[in-house]
Design a protein around this motif. Structure first.
Motif, PDB file in Angstrom:
ATOM      1  N   GLY A   1     -45.701  18.242 -62.916  1.00  0.00           N
ATOM      2  CA  GLY A   1     -46.759  18.769 -63.771  1.00  0.00           C
ATOM      3  C   GLY A   1     -48.085  18.849 -63.041  1.00  0.00           C
ATOM      4  N   LEU A   2     -48.388  17.841 -62.238  1.00  0.00           N
ATOM      5  CA  LEU A   2     -49.620  17.846 -61.451  1.00  0.00           C
ATOM      6  C   LEU A   2     -49.656  19.042 -60.516  1.00  0.00           C
ATOM      7  CD1 LEU A   2     -52.251  16.617 -60.305  1.00  0.00           C
ATOM      8  CD2 LEU A   2     -50.796  15.209 -58.811  1.00  0.00           C
ATOM      9  N   ILE A   3     -48.574  19.276 -59.826  1.00  0.00           N
ATOM     10  CA  ILE A   3     -48.516  20.367 -58.849  1.00  0.00           C
ATOM     11  C   ILE A   3     -48.736  21.723 -59.515  1.00  0.00           C
ATOM     12  CG2 ILE A   3     -46.962  21.591 -57.253  1.00  0.00           C
ATOM     13  CD1 ILE A   3     -45.801  18.765 -56.587  1.00  0.00           C
ATOM     14  N   ARG A   4     -48.311  21.865 -60.762  1.00  0.00           N
ATOM     15  CA  ARG A   4     -48.474  23.129 -61.491  1.00  0.00           C
ATOM     16  C   ARG A   4     -49.884  23.310 -62.074  1.00  0.00           C
ATOM     17  NH1 ARG A   4     -43.197  21.703 -63.379  1.00  0.00           N
ATOM     18  NH2 ARG A   4     -44.116  20.864 -65.289  1.00  0.00           N
ATOM     19  N   MET A   5     -50.683  22.260 -62.100  1.00  0.00           N
ATOM     20  CA  MET A   5     -52.016  22.342 -62.701  1.00  0.00           C
ATOM     21  C   MET A   5     -52.988  23.090 -61.789  1.00  0.00           C
ATOM     22  SD  MET A   5     -52.414  18.482 -64.152  1.00  0.00           S
ATOM     23  CE  MET A   5     -53.758  18.825 -65.290  1.00  0.00           C
ATOM     24  N   PRO A   6     -53.886  23.887 -62.354  1.00  0.00           N
ATOM     25  CA  PRO A   6     -54.877  24.567 -61.519  1.00  0.00           C
ATOM     26  C   PRO A   6     -55.783  23.580 -60.776  1.00  0.00           C
ATOM     27  CG  PRO A   6     -55.295  24.980 -63.862  1.00  0.00           C
ATOM     28  CD  PRO A   6     -54.009  24.237 -63.767  1.00  0.00           C
ATOM     29  N   GLU A   7     -56.009  22.408 -61.355  1.00  0.00           N
ATOM     30  CA  GLU A   7     -56.860  21.387 -60.729  1.00  0.00           C
ATOM     31  C   GLU A   7     -56.264  20.856 -59.428  1.00  0.00           C
ATOM     32  OE1 GLU A   7     -57.737  21.355 -65.101  1.00  0.00           O
ATOM     33  OE2 GLU A   7     -55.910  21.370 -63.924  1.00  0.00           O
ATOM     34  N   PHE A   8     -54.952  20.990 -59.262  1.00  0.00           N
ATOM     35  CA  PHE A   8     -54.272  20.450 -58.082  1.00  0.00           C
ATOM     36  C   PHE A   8     -54.846  21.019 -56.786  1.00  0.00           C
ATOM     37  CE2 PHE A   8     -50.683  20.412 -55.013  1.00  0.00           C
ATOM     38  CZ  PHE A   8     -50.594  19.043 -54.855  1.00  0.00           C
ATOM     39  N   ALA A   9     -55.271  22.255 -56.814  1.00  0.00           N
ATOM     40  CA  ALA A   9     -55.807  22.896 -55.598  1.00  0.00           C
ATOM     41  C   ALA A   9     -57.025  22.162 -55.055  1.00  0.00           C
ATOM     42  CB  ALA A   9     -56.159  24.354 -55.894  1.00  0.00           C
ATOM     43  N   ASP A  10     -57.757  21.463 -55.905  1.00  0.00           N
ATOM     44  CA  ASP A  10     -58.981  20.784 -55.486  1.00  0.00           C
ATOM     45  C   ASP A  10     -58.792  19.294 -55.225  1.00  0.00           C
ATOM     46  OD1 ASP A  10     -60.494  23.144 -55.720  1.00  0.00           O
ATOM     47  OD2 ASP A  10     -60.736  22.814 -57.870  1.00  0.00           O
ATOM     48  N   ILE A  11     -57.606  18.762 -55.498  1.00  0.00           N
ATOM     49  CA  ILE A  11     -57.355  17.325 -55.334  1.00  0.00           C
ATOM     50  C   ILE A  11     -57.282  16.989 -53.846  1.00  0.00           C
ATOM     51  CG2 ILE A  11     -55.701  15.442 -55.723  1.00  0.00           C
ATOM     52  CD1 ILE A  11     -57.175  16.318 -58.248  1.00  0.00           C
ATOM     53  N   GLU A  12     -58.065  15.983 -53.437  1.00  0.00           N
ATOM     54  CA  GLU A  12     -58.061  15.535 -52.047  1.00  0.00           C
ATOM     55  C   GLU A  12     -57.441  14.152 -51.887  1.00  0.00           C
ATOM     56  OE1 GLU A  12     -61.720  16.726 -49.733  1.00  0.00           O
ATOM     57  OE2 GLU A  12     -62.467  16.889 -51.796  1.00  0.00           O
ATOM     58  N   VAL A  13     -57.431  13.365 -52.968  1.00  0.00           N
ATOM     59  CA  VAL A  13     -56.903  12.002 -52.922  1.00  0.00           C
ATOM     60  C   VAL A  13     -56.002  11.796 -54.128  1.00  0.00           C
ATOM     61  CG1 VAL A  13     -57.489   9.537 -52.967  1.00  0.00           C
ATOM     62  CG2 VAL A  13     -59.003  11.154 -51.804  1.00  0.00           C
ATOM     63  N   ILE A  14     -54.807  11.245 -53.879  1.00  0.00           N
ATOM     64  CA  ILE A  14     -53.882  10.901 -54.963  1.00  0.00           C
ATOM     65  C   ILE A  14     -53.567   9.421 -54.856  1.00  0.00           C
ATOM     66  CG2 ILE A  14     -51.604  11.274 -55.972  1.00  0.00           C
ATOM     67  CD1 ILE A  14     -51.704  14.142 -54.829  1.00  0.00           C
ATOM     68  N   PHE A  15     -53.817   8.711 -55.960  1.00  0.00           N
ATOM     69  CA  PHE A  15     -53.484   7.289 -56.033  1.00  0.00           C
ATOM     70  C   PHE A  15     -52.184   7.124 -56.801  1.00  0.00           C
ATOM     71  CE2 PHE A  15     -58.142   6.950 -55.586  1.00  0.00           C
ATOM     72  CZ  PHE A  15     -58.202   6.053 -54.525  1.00  0.00           C
ATOM     73  N   ASP A  16     -51.278   6.326 -56.261  1.00  0.00           N
ATOM     74  CA  ASP A  16     -50.047   5.956 -56.951  1.00  0.00           C
ATOM     75  C   ASP A  16     -50.297   4.628 -57.644  1.00  0.00           C
ATOM     76  OD1 ASP A  16     -47.572   5.070 -57.791  1.00  0.00           O
ATOM     77  OD2 ASP A  16     -46.569   5.411 -55.877  1.00  0.00           O
ATOM     78  N   ALA A  17     -50.451   4.679 -58.959  1.00  0.00           N
ATOM     79  CA  ALA A  17     -50.724   3.488 -59.753  1.00  0.00           C
ATOM     80  C   ALA A  17     -49.566   3.199 -60.701  1.00  0.00           C
ATOM     81  CB  ALA A  17     -52.028   3.659 -60.517  1.00  0.00           C
ATOM     82  N   ILE A  18     -48.371   3.525 -60.246  1.00  0.00           N
ATOM     83  CA  ILE A  18     -47.164   3.269 -61.039  1.00  0.00           C
ATOM     84  C   ILE A  18     -46.833   1.785 -60.928  1.00  0.00           C
ATOM     85  CG2 ILE A  18     -44.728   3.790 -61.298  1.00  0.00           C
ATOM     86  CD1 ILE A  18     -45.356   6.534 -60.017  1.00  0.00           C
ATOM     87  N   ASP A  19     -46.430   1.210 -62.030  1.00  0.00           N
ATOM     88  CA  ASP A  19     -46.086  -0.208 -62.083  1.00  0.00           C
ATOM     89  C   ASP A  19     -44.956  -0.512 -61.101  1.00  0.00           C
ATOM     90  OD1 ASP A  19     -45.418  -2.800 -62.675  1.00  0.00           O
ATOM     91  OD2 ASP A  19     -45.224  -2.471 -64.820  1.00  0.00           O
TER      92      ASP A  19
END
Length: 83
Positions: free
Chosen positions: A60-78
């Motif tokens: 879902g993230l990859i399909r979002m228009p906002e994804f093009a501007d993301i520079e940092v992704i945090f994995d906060a999965i338990d």
């Protein structure tokens, strides 16, 4: 403006990180909360604050228009989730 951030994990860890980025960071700009539970508190809180959210995970993230501007992704999965 800082580097745009997405947080994967809408539970307590991800929500806490979201608020820390929003309130404390000059270098990071929160943009997207990613989860898998459409009813999670973290997604609801991010949505109420006006941020983009998806309950469709990384796909879902990859399909979002906002994804093009993301520079940092945090994995906060338990880390204690077991199969």
């Amino acid at each position: 403006m800082g580097s745009k951030v997405a947080i994967i994990g809408s539970g307590n860890i991800g929500t806490d990180l979201m608020f820390k980025v929003i309130r404390l960071s000059d270098a990071l700009e929160f943009s997207v909360m990613v989860g898998i539970d459409p009813d999670s508190d973290g997604l609801a809180r991010a949505r109420r604050l006006g941020y983009a959210v998806t309950h469709e995970g990384v796909d879902g993230l990859i399909r979002m228009p906002e994804f093009a501007d993301i520079e940092v992704i945090f994995d906060a999965i338990d880390a204690t989730i077991s199969a």
